[in-house]
Design a protein around this motif. Structure first.
Motif, short mmCIF file in Angstrom:
data_model
loop_
_atom_site.label_atom_id
_atom_site.label_comp_id
_atom_site.label_asym_id
_atom_site.label_seq_id
_atom_site.Cartn_x
_atom_site.Cartn_y
_atom_site.Cartn_z
N TRP A 75 -36.75 -22.19 -28.58
CA TRP A 75 -36.20 -23.13 -29.57
C TRP A 75 -37.10 -23.33 -30.77
CZ3 TRP A 75 -39.08 -27.40 -30.75
CH2 TRP A 75 -40.10 -27.75 -29.85
N ASP A 76 -38.42 -23.22 -30.56
CA ASP A 76 -39.34 -23.43 -31.66
C ASP A 76 -39.29 -22.31 -32.69
OD1 ASP A 76 -40.37 -21.81 -29.62
OD2 ASP A 76 -42.43 -22.15 -30.27
N SER A 77 -38.62 -21.20 -32.35
CA SER A 77 -38.51 -20.07 -33.29
C SER A 77 -37.18 -20.04 -34.01
CB SER A 77 -38.71 -18.74 -32.53
OG SER A 77 -39.99 -18.66 -31.96
N ILE A 78 -36.30 -21.01 -33.72
CA ILE A 78 -34.97 -20.99 -34.32
C ILE A 78 -35.03 -21.16 -35.84
CG2 ILE A 78 -32.75 -22.18 -34.45
CD1 ILE A 78 -33.01 -22.81 -31.49
N LEU A 79 -35.70 -22.21 -36.30
CA LEU A 79 -35.78 -22.44 -37.75
C LEU A 79 -36.53 -21.33 -38.48
CD1 LEU A 79 -36.26 -26.32 -38.03
CD2 LEU A 79 -34.22 -24.95 -38.56
N PRO A 80 -37.68 -20.87 -37.95
CA PRO A 80 -38.35 -19.74 -38.60
C PRO A 80 -37.46 -18.50 -38.67
CG PRO A 80 -39.86 -20.83 -37.10
CD PRO A 80 -38.52 -21.43 -36.86
N SER A 81 -36.64 -18.27 -37.64
CA SER A 81 -35.74 -17.12 -37.63
C SER A 81 -34.67 -17.25 -38.71
CB SER A 81 -35.09 -16.96 -36.25
OG SER A 81 -36.05 -16.69 -35.27
N MET B 265 -36.19 -16.51 -41.97
CA MET B 265 -36.35 -15.07 -42.18
C MET B 265 -35.05 -14.43 -42.63
SD MET B 265 -38.94 -13.42 -39.35
CE MET B 265 -38.23 -14.17 -37.89
N ILE B 266 -33.93 -14.90 -42.06
CA ILE B 266 -32.63 -14.35 -42.44
C ILE B 266 -32.31 -14.65 -43.90
CG2 ILE B 266 -30.13 -14.58 -42.09
CD1 ILE B 266 -30.71 -15.00 -39.09
N ILE B 267 -32.51 -15.90 -44.31
CA ILE B 267 -32.19 -16.30 -45.69
C ILE B 267 -33.16 -15.67 -46.68
CG2 ILE B 267 -31.87 -18.23 -47.27
CD1 ILE B 267 -29.80 -18.05 -45.01
N TYR B 268 -34.46 -15.80 -46.42
CA TYR B 268 -35.45 -15.23 -47.34
C TYR B 268 -35.35 -13.70 -47.35
CZ TYR B 268 -37.71 -19.85 -47.26
OH TYR B 268 -37.97 -21.18 -47.36
N GLY B 269 -35.13 -13.13 -46.18
CA GLY B 269 -35.10 -11.68 -46.07
C GLY B 269 -33.96 -11.03 -46.81
N ALA B 270 -32.90 -11.81 -47.09
CA ALA B 270 -31.78 -11.27 -47.85
C ALA B 270 -32.16 -10.98 -49.28
CB ALA B 270 -30.60 -12.25 -47.80
N LEU C 195 -34.47 -12.12 -32.97
CA LEU C 195 -35.45 -12.74 -33.86
C LEU C 195 -36.29 -13.80 -33.17
CD1 LEU C 195 -33.31 -13.04 -37.13
CD2 LEU C 195 -35.04 -11.32 -36.58
N THR C 196 -35.67 -14.65 -32.36
CA THR C 196 -36.43 -15.74 -31.73
C THR C 196 -37.40 -15.23 -30.67
OG1 THR C 196 -34.65 -16.16 -30.13
CG2 THR C 196 -34.66 -17.49 -32.14
N THR C 197 -37.09 -14.10 -30.05
CA THR C 197 -38.00 -13.54 -29.04
C THR C 197 -39.08 -12.68 -29.68
OG1 THR C 197 -36.50 -11.64 -28.71
CG2 THR C 197 -36.26 -13.54 -27.21
N GLY C 198 -38.94 -12.35 -30.96
CA GLY C 198 -39.96 -11.59 -31.67
C GLY C 198 -39.93 -10.10 -31.42
N VAL C 199 -38.92 -9.59 -30.71
CA VAL C 199 -38.91 -8.17 -30.36
C VAL C 199 -38.57 -7.28 -31.56
CG1 VAL C 199 -38.36 -8.57 -27.93
CG2 VAL C 199 -36.50 -8.29 -29.57
#
Length: 459
Positions: free
Chosen positions: A234-240, A243-248, A324-328
């Motif tokens: 859950w702690d990786s949800i917002l960072p993920s 990444m989706i928004i910025y990465g676009a 994304l949240t698992t970092g794989v």
């Protein structure tokens, strides 16, 4: 064989280049504006049309068609397949997390396209050989008045989905089950062929009964499993999501340069995989929506939009969040292996089995959906006499597909997919005004209880 592979690959680089992607996306943009953003205005209504009678009276599909929900289930059976696992992972691996943003964009505009496809499929459906049928071949022939383009579409979809596409699906499930459980791929193929044979021999009634049961089941299992993995991280949800928004728009900043991609690649792979997954504009799902028993074409147009919401908005998004949240996504893996790695990270060794089972049901449902779409076009070209040879070839393709290297089959399937998209888009763009008329009639007359011009009559 290598030379054939190279030729087909070169053809695909042209077919599925920027022109095709912009045509598909552009068609969605045109319908979105022409229909005044119907995917926003009517989203609540679409949900109600799709699911209000799920727990009510059960309808048995027959030669007169199937219920609206059964049509949606059959369409989703084809839409939600191995592409939701492998396609999303490929988009992230090749285009970075930002590809998911563009996948959402393709889904949003794709809702406009698939709405129009369902409208035209309903308007031009026919009764042939005692059975209600419809799809792009019919609205190309009778709406666009071009029987040659209709025949071209039918041949392309039979080859793309009925034969080569189902070889690809069976290969995916054969490999996944073999790796997870140690069962020979050939044995998996034979079992899948037997199950498919038992379903398709029962005709539209058994196909509709299967899809309305298995599609909700497989969707719920996968959604719950994905939510568990995401909640564990859950702690990786917002960072993920960042990444989706910025990465676009700035892939390097989103990942710190871990994935060396550009905005162009994020856009390309996001749009492409989104369109391939939800099939908006490809001319496949209208075959199911054509035979839905609804009073007005507009009703099924709304239902069709929910297929994109479920496919791209829910299933594809959850796959992306698991990765994304698992970092794989940093491991360098791609395709189904990347998605599997995410579930293994979340569930441990059980994750591999979970994905194998999900792939089995996803591939099985897609095979059934694609078989039905191909059958509709076999009926169009050859009538009832063509069904038995078609069924035999499909079952043979399922078995063969599990034991062969499918690089050339993938390429051929992509090629014929591209060829079937072209006549479908020509028809959609050629009948924009008709779609607008039907929608105006739906909103100004049918929904207000007034006399409707496009009300469905017995055929």
């Amino acid at each position: 064989m290598d030379s054939i592979h190279e030729v087909v690959t070169e053809i695909n680089s042209i077919l599925w280049g920027p022109v095709m992607l912009f045509l598909l996306l552009g068609t969605g943009v045109i319908f979105t504006f022409k229909l005044k953003f119907i995917q926003i205005r009517k989203l609540k209504k679409a949900f109600k049309e799709s699911f209000s009678n799920v727990f009510g009276k059960k309808y048995k599909a027959d030669e007169d068609g199937m219920s609206s929900f059964q049509a949606l289930s059959t369409a989703i059976a084809a839409q939600v397949g191995t592409g939701n696992l492998a396609g999303v992972a490929t988009a992230i691996a090749a285009g970075g997390p930002g590809a998911i943003f563009w996948m959402w964009i393709s889904g949003f505009f794709g809702m406009g396209t698939i709405f129009a496809e369902a409208i035209l499929a309903q308007v031009f459906k026919k009764r042939e050989g005692g059975t209600v049928v419809g799809g792009p071949a019919y609205y190309i022939r009778d709406g666009l008045k071009n029987k040659y383009l209709a025949g071209f579409f039918s041949v392309a979809i039979i080859l793309a989905l009925g034969f080569m596409g189902n070889m690809v699906q069976s290969n995916s499930v054969g490999e996944a089950v073999s790796v997870a459980f140690g069962i020979p791929s050939l044995a998996v193929g034979i079992v899948v062929a037997i199950i498919v044979g038992m379903i398709i021999i029962g005709g539209i009634g058994r196909i509709a009964s299967f899809t309305e049961r298995i599609v909700p089941f497989m969707a719920v299992i996968y959604i719950v499993g994905s939510l568990v993995v995401v909640s564990l991280n859950w702690d990786s949800i917002l960072p993920s999501l960042r990444m989706i928004i910025y990465g676009a728009f700035n892939p390097q900043a989103a990942t710190g340069g871990i994935i060396g991609v550009t905005v162009k690649e994020a856009f390309r792979y996001g749009i492409a995989r989104g369109l391939f997954s939800n099939e908006a504009g490809m001319g496949s799902t209208p075959h199911a929506h054509a035979v839905a028993k609804v009073k007005h074409p507009g009703q099924q147009g709304l239902v069709a939009m929910m297929g994109v919401v479920i496919d791209t908005g829910v299933v594809c998004t959850l796959t992306a969040m698991v990765i994304l949240t698992t970092g794989v996504f940093e491991t360098g893996l791609s395709g189904a292996a990347l998605t599997q790695a995410g579930f293994v990270e979340g569930f441990g060794g059980f994750g591999a089995y979970f994905i194998a089972v999900c792939l089995f049901f996803f591939a099985l449902s897609t095979i059934i959906g694609w078989y039905y779409f191909g059958e509709s076009n076999v009926r169009y070209l050859f009538g009832i006499k063509g069904l038995m040879p078609y069924r035999i070839i499909v079952l043979a393709c399922i078995v063969i597909g599990t034991v062969m290297r499918v690089e050339i089959v993938w390429e051929l399937a992509d090629a014929f997919n591209g060829l079937m998209v072209i006549p479908n888009l020509i028809a959609l763009l050629g009948m924009v005004s008709l779609v607008v008329k039907v929608v105006n009639d739906f909103e100004d007359s049918f929904e207000k209880g007034k006399k409707s011009v496009y009300i469905n009559k017995e055929i």
